[in-house]
Design an enzyme around this catalytic site. Structure first.
Site, PDB file in Angstrom:
ATOM      1  N   GLU A   1      -6.560  -2.651  -2.995  1.00 62.57           N
ATOM      2  CA  GLU A   1      -5.546  -3.597  -3.478  1.00 62.57           C
ATOM      3  C   GLU A   1      -4.300  -2.856  -3.944  1.00 62.57           C
ATOM      4  O   GLU A   1      -3.712  -3.167  -4.977  1.00 62.57           O
ATOM      5  CB  GLU A   1      -6.116  -4.501  -4.580  1.00 62.57           C
ATOM      6  CG  GLU A   1      -7.158  -5.469  -4.020  1.00 62.57           C
ATOM      7  CD  GLU A   1      -7.662  -6.480  -5.040  1.00 62.57           C
ATOM      8  OE1 GLU A   1      -7.062  -6.597  -6.104  1.00 62.57           O
ATOM      9  OE2 GLU A   1      -8.659  -7.144  -4.732  1.00 62.57           O
TER      10      GLU A   1
HETATM   11  C1  LIG Z   1     -12.873   1.283   0.413  1.00 60.64           C
HETATM   12  C2  LIG Z   1     -11.612   0.613   0.796  1.00 60.64           C
HETATM   13  C3  LIG Z   1     -11.610  -0.730   1.109  1.00 60.64           C
HETATM   14  C4  LIG Z   1     -10.446  -1.357   1.551  1.00 60.64           C
HETATM   15  N1  LIG Z   1     -10.492  -2.650   1.998  1.00 60.64           N
HETATM   16  C5  LIG Z   1      -9.426  -3.142   2.674  1.00 60.64           C
HETATM   17  C6  LIG Z   1      -9.499  -4.394   3.357  1.00 60.64           C
HETATM   18  O1  LIG Z   1     -10.521  -5.087   3.331  1.00 60.64           O
HETATM   19  N2  LIG Z   1      -8.434  -4.808   4.060  1.00 60.64           N
HETATM   20  C7  LIG Z   1      -7.270  -4.080   4.129  1.00 60.64           C
HETATM   21  O2  LIG Z   1      -6.348  -4.498   4.808  1.00 60.64           O
HETATM   22  N3  LIG Z   1      -7.143  -2.907   3.437  1.00 60.64           N
HETATM   23  C8  LIG Z   1      -8.191  -2.416   2.740  1.00 60.64           C
HETATM   24  N4  LIG Z   1      -8.080  -1.213   2.083  1.00 60.64           N
HETATM   25  C9  LIG Z   1      -6.781  -0.538   1.995  1.00 60.64           C
HETATM   26  C10 LIG Z   1      -6.305  -0.453   0.534  1.00 60.64           C
HETATM   27  O3  LIG Z   1      -6.146  -1.734   0.008  1.00 60.64           O
HETATM   28  C11 LIG Z   1      -5.025   0.352   0.311  1.00 60.64           C
HETATM   29  O4  LIG Z   1      -3.914  -0.422   0.525  1.00 60.64           O
HETATM   30  C12 LIG Z   1      -4.914   1.532   1.157  1.00 60.64           C
HETATM   31  O5  LIG Z   1      -6.097   2.288   1.064  1.00 60.64           O
HETATM   32  C13 LIG Z   1      -3.748   2.422   0.753  1.00 60.64           C
HETATM   33  O6  LIG Z   1      -3.457   3.273   1.829  1.00 60.64           O
HETATM   34  P1  LIG Z   1      -3.962   4.777   1.959  1.00 60.64           P
HETATM   35  O7  LIG Z   1      -5.360   4.840   1.439  1.00 60.64           O
HETATM   36  O8  LIG Z   1      -3.727   5.161   3.341  1.00 60.64           O
HETATM   37  O9  LIG Z   1      -3.060   5.565   0.948  1.00 60.64           O
HETATM   38  P2  LIG Z   1      -1.588   6.125   1.226  1.00 60.64           P
HETATM   39  O10 LIG Z   1      -0.708   4.986   1.588  1.00 60.64           O
HETATM   40  O11 LIG Z   1      -1.660   7.276   2.147  1.00 60.64           O
HETATM   41  O12 LIG Z   1      -1.192   6.605  -0.232  1.00 60.64           O
HETATM   42  C14 LIG Z   1      -1.580   7.876  -0.732  1.00 60.64           C
HETATM   43  C15 LIG Z   1      -1.079   8.002  -2.164  1.00 60.64           C
HETATM   44  O13 LIG Z   1       0.332   7.858  -2.203  1.00 60.64           O
HETATM   45  C16 LIG Z   1       0.684   6.891  -3.169  1.00 60.64           C
HETATM   46  N5  LIG Z   1       1.914   6.221  -2.742  1.00 60.64           N
HETATM   47  C17 LIG Z   1       2.185   5.673  -1.543  1.00 60.64           C
HETATM   48  N6  LIG Z   1       3.422   5.141  -1.551  1.00 60.64           N
HETATM   49  C18 LIG Z   1       3.929   5.350  -2.779  1.00 60.64           C
HETATM   50  C19 LIG Z   1       5.174   5.068  -3.416  1.00 60.64           C
HETATM   51  N7  LIG Z   1       6.144   4.421  -2.809  1.00 60.64           N
HETATM   52  N8  LIG Z   1       5.334   5.452  -4.686  1.00 60.64           N
HETATM   53  C20 LIG Z   1       4.360   6.104  -5.340  1.00 60.64           C
HETATM   54  N9  LIG Z   1       3.184   6.395  -4.799  1.00 60.64           N
HETATM   55  C21 LIG Z   1       2.967   6.041  -3.529  1.00 60.64           C
HETATM   56  C22 LIG Z   1      -0.491   5.949  -3.254  1.00 60.64           C
HETATM   57  O14 LIG Z   1      -0.523   5.312  -4.521  1.00 60.64           O
HETATM   58  C23 LIG Z   1      -1.650   6.913  -3.079  1.00 60.64           C
HETATM   59  O15 LIG Z   1      -1.947   7.477  -4.322  1.00 60.64           O
HETATM   60  C24 LIG Z   1      -9.239  -0.618   1.599  1.00 60.64           C
HETATM   61  C25 LIG Z   1      -9.223   0.733   1.218  1.00 60.64           C
HETATM   62  C26 LIG Z   1     -10.397   1.358   0.830  1.00 60.64           C
HETATM   63  C27 LIG Z   1     -10.350   2.810   0.486  1.00 60.64           C
END
Ligand SMILES: Cc1cc2nc3c(=O)[nH]c(=O)nc-3n(C[C@H](O)[C@H](O)[C@H](O)COP(=O)(O)OP(=O)(O)OC[C@H]3O[C@@H](n4cnc5c(N)ncnc54)[C@H](O)[C@@H]3O)c2cc1C
Length: 825
Positions: free
Chosen positions: A500
């Site tokens: 989320e």
């Molecule tokens: C177990 C799990 C279940 C999930 N379930 C779903 C689902 O059912 N459906 C779905 O669509 N998605 C789902 N997600 C996706 C989730 O909701 C996140 O949105 C997603 O994981 C974030 O992308 P990323 O992990 O690639 O992190 P990245 O986007 O690569 O981010 C890496 C880090 O950079 C930080 N960051 C990125 N942009 C900024 C910024 N502008 N300013 C400051 N910090 C920043 C983030 O906070 C994070 O700490 C799930 C994720 C996980 C791990």
């Protein structure tokens, strides 16, 4: 003269404090000018110049037409130049949801009477019966070790129970076959399940959060609702929602997944549809989903839907048995074995009416997602964090009483006590926030900023609780196995932090970034006037918003200063708040004025650059968040009937929150780009220095004691979790051992006294209690009680060990014979 100078300062402070309209300032200015003219004896010509200058300034300030022409139209022109353009997706994100108590906290003068007058959130009899019945039953059915180590999934009987009892349709109205539960009930169910099994909680939480059901309820066509909602409610469909892709994580609006509107053959007939290509990952329930909610960008190059080519993000419902849908593989998120995995498709043809809401909603997917985000975000992760924290508070307190080192229950050693007290107070604050936020959703709000605060701070506090709990458990927490009740929580906690919207982003971009625009009383009006309106209407709207904004900022600056020099004594409190918590209302009111002033000056000084200054924005968000968490506790204390036994928890948590808010302000000022302005701000906000200190050790001890003692306070603090009554179960044994330990403490004293007086000797390998019985120090009943306690204690402190293969061979044999039996059946 000195008297007059002091008088002018006093008038400035009083007028500013009470936020008096401009006419009052004008009258006061007129009096001052007249007085100066009389006492100074400037001469006729100078008097005329003074009078004319005054009249001109007064006219400009008091007549909007003049003010606009001379001041605010020019400001508007500059504002238009410097205000960065917003993309459609940014606009939709900002516009989404509603403002509630966050608006009050941003105002500098929260209306406490309004907050306390909101009814206490309560479960209906039916909801309570569901919690006491099927939810308890489901918790009892879940053996977390079996789920996480043996099966890597919920057992089939648990899946079936979840579907049969309607867990997947809690938010679906009864008329569509669902449970029609309130947000509070939904949250209570997730809380209880999370205290028992993360996999069960996530499985139930996701279909009731942002996904197919929620989107259908708000935007679905009647045909879609009538077909899917009853099937989702009964668990005949397992839904998932796929937005995230390998290239687009936090920046979800940049998804490369696309669809092209075209004609194709569907069930033998030419049909208007889309060819969709996608590659998604991390999708919860994806591997077992039968209904895939899919977000992609839709293009219409042949203009089959209208004149626009790039229609924008679109959400569709895709049955997963559609040809070309690749789904079923799994990720393994830190041994959290809820179903989660990737899915993809290439040029998959689907009819246009699979778009949620039908073709009219093509391109409106981002708006739909943003508008629906707040409800789920207010519930799922706050509730699961509370479930975890309450379970930890209960178990860790019990373990810290049962486990002895240095002949003392470890919970009474100060170092352990410190961590234990923190767990207890954080748990109280989290429960208060869970209930207030869910209650806000039930009151019809879609709290976009408050839900972000709840998600961020509750997952972070849960992380603090589980870290503290792991430290207290020592090796017992580290060695995984059926007798470890804390290790899996520690492993899986970062998952909640990441989903989320990963927490760094939530803290540094969303809470203040969105709050500053949405919750501020004037900023959004100014932006709309500048970017969305034109001509006279824009000038009038901007003039009104801008002048009100200036008055608002001055008033909050004055208030912050006055509260600073009076130690918050004049700060606003509710008429009917409990006397023992009134100072916390005062401190929050002071903090609110200081925060509102600081936010305004920061926006003025940094403008659009503040968006990129995420460290500053994150700290401002922290101040807003701390005020929200304290408000939630104060409301909870009132709603629970002012239970004085719980006061230590509030005292610790409120003091901790004020201290953190103060530190955050201090760090904003230390890093403020304009140093002279930072100094002025510091003088205004902290005129007598920083007033708040960290919680006292004595309060921490009181909090720790609440979870080290059986009784009403401990039960209340952990009232939302499942409590196992079975001694076959690790937490059930722990509970029994805890009660037995406390009950045996007089016997323990008796034995120690006997040893000290030389009546009894302790020797390795000899059962001291049995010897005490032979010597008549303990009677038979006492011996039995002691021996039962000892058996339970030994059970609690033991850790699991395994054969070389960790039992995999046996497990595989068990699972394959089950599969054979199931196939035969
Ligand atoms: C177990 C799990 C279940 C999930 N379930 C779903 C689902 O059912 N459906 C779905 O669509 N998605 C789902 N997600 C996706 C989730 O909701 C996140 O949105 C997603 O994981 C974030 O992308 P990323 O992990 O690639 O992190 P990245 O986007 O690569 O981010 C890496 C880090 O950079 C930080 N960051 C990125 N942009 C900024 C910024 N502008 N300013 C400051 N910090 C920043 C983030 O906070 C994070 O700490 C799930 C994720 C996980 C791990």
């Amino acid at each position: 003269m000195l008297g007059w100078i002091l008088g002018v300062i006093a008038v400035f402070l009083v007028f500013g404090y009470w936020h008096l309209p401009i006419i009052w300032w004008t009258l006061a200015g007129g009096l001052l000018a007249a007085y100066l003219s009389v006492i100074a004896g400037f001469g006729f010509a100078a008097d005329i110049v003074l009078a004319v200058s005054f009249i001109i300034i007064a006219a400009i300030l008091n007549f909007p037409i003049l003010r606009r022409k001379i001041i605010t139209d020019r400001v508007l022109a500059i504002y238009r130049r410097i205000l960065p353009d917003m993309s459609q997706t940014e606009k939709e994100a900002i516009d989404a949801g509603t403002v509630w108590w966050d608006g009050d906290l941003f105002s500098g003068r929260p209306d406490w009477d309004k907050l306390l007058a909101t009814p206490a959130p309560r479960l209906s009899a039916e909801e309570q019966a569901f919690l006491d019945g099927p939810v308890e039953e489901l918790c009892a059915m879940c053996d977390d070790w079996e789920i996480t180590h043996e099966r890597y999934d919920l057992p089939p009987r648990v899946w079936q129970f979840i579907k049969d009892k309607g867990f997947l349709g809690m938010i679906i109205p009864k008329k569509h076959g669902g449970m029609g539960f309130s947000a509070l009930a939904h949250s209570a169910v997730v809380t209880k399940l999370s205290s028992r099994s993360n996999a069960a909680a996530v499985t139930v939480m996701v279909p009731n959060s942002l996904g197919p059901a929620e989107l259908l309820l708000h935007y679905g066509t009647d045909a879609q609702k009538n077909h899917y909602l009853p099937r989702l409610a009964k668990g005949l469909e397992i839904p998932c929602f796929a937005l995230t892709s390998p290239e687009a994580g936090s920046d979800a609006a940049s998804i490369p997944d696309y669809g092209v509107v075209c004609k194709g053959i569907w069930q033998g007939k030419e049909t208007l549809g889309m060819r969709v290509t996608w590659d998604k990952r991390y999708i919860t329930l994806g591997p077992v989903a039968t209904l895939l909610g899919l977000a992609f960008r839709l293009y219409d190059p042949e203009h089959l839907l209208g004149s626009k080519e790039d229609l924008g993000i679109t959400c569709a419902l895709v049955p997963t048995n559609t040809a070309g849908v690749n789904i079923g593989r799994r990720h393994l998120p830190l041994n959290g074995v809820f179903q989660n995995g990737p899915n993809s498709g290439k040029d998959v043809f689907m009819p246009i009416d699979w778009i949620i809401g039908g073709p009219e909603y093509a391109g409106k997917g981002w708006m739909m997602l943003m508008n629906c985000l707040a409800a789920g975000r207010s519930i799922s992760l706050p509730a699961s964090s509370v479930g975890g924290a309450q379970a930890l508070a209960r178990a860790t307190g019990a373990y810290a009483r049962v486990r002895q080192q240095f002949r003392t229950p470890i919970g009474k050693l100060e170092g352990v006590e410190e961590a234990l007290g923190r767990i207890a107070a954080n748990t109280y604050m989290m429960e208060a926030t869970r209930i207030m936020t869910a209650g806000c959703v039930d009151a019809g709000e879609k709290p976009s900023v408050l839900s972000a605060i709840a998600k961020y701070h509750m997952t972070e506090r849960a992380r603090q609780c589980v870290n503290d709990s792991m430290d207290i458990h020592g090796g017992k927490g580290i060695c995984l196995g059926p007798n470890n009740w804390v290790g899996r929580g520690y492993q899986v906690l970062p998952v909640g932090i990441t989903v989320e919207g990963a927490n760094i982003l939530t803290r540094t971009l969303i809470i203040f970034g969105q709050g500053a625009i949405r919750c501020h009383p004037y900023v959004l009006r100014e932006m709309r006037a500048a970017k969305e309106m034109a001509g006279e209407a824009a000038a009038i709207e901007f003039d009104d918003a801008f002048t009100s904004h200036i008055g608002h900022a001055i008033s909050n600056g004055v208030r912050a200063f006055v509260h600073g020099i009076t130690s918050s004594r004049l700060a606003h409190v509710p008429r009917e708040g409990a006397p023992e918590t009134l100072h916390y209302y005062r401190f929050t009111s002071r903090m609110s004025a200081a925060f509102a002033f600081l936010a305004d000056v920061s926006m003025m000084a940094m403008g659009g650059a503040l968006k990129r200054k995420e460290k500053i924005s994150g700290r401002l968000g922290d101040v807003l968040s701390m005020m929200y968490l304290v408000s939630a506790m104060l409301k909870h204390y009132e709603d629970q009937g002012r239970i004085r036994e719980d006061l230590p928890l509030i005292r610790w948590a409120a003091r901790d929150a004020f201290y953190h808010a103060q530190q955050a302000i201090d760090q904003v000022l230390s890093n403020f780009p304009i140093k002279s302005l930072a100094t002025l701000l510091r003088w205004t906000i902290f005129p007598l220095g920083t007033p708040f200190r960290p919680p006292l050790d004595s309060r921490n001890q009181e909090c720790a004691r609440l979870v080290l003692e059986p009784g009403a306070a401990r039960d209340r603090l952990t009232s939302s979790v499942f409590i196992s009554k079975s001694e076959k179960d690790a937490t059930g044994v722990l509970e029994a051992a805890f009660l037995a330990t406390v009950a045996c403490e007089p016997l323990d004293k008796k034995l120690r006294d006997a040893v000290r007086s030389g009546k009894l000797e302790t020797r390795p390998g000899v059962d001291t209690a049995a010897v005490a019985h032979q010597l008549g120090i303990l009677n038979s009943e006492e011996l039995q009680k002691w021996q039962r306690k000892e058996a339970l204690r030994r059970n609690v402190i033991k850790v699991d060990d395994f054969p070389q293969d960790f039992g995999r061979a046996e497990i595989l044999q068990k699972l394959s014979s089950e599969t054979v039996k199931a196939k035969a059946a």
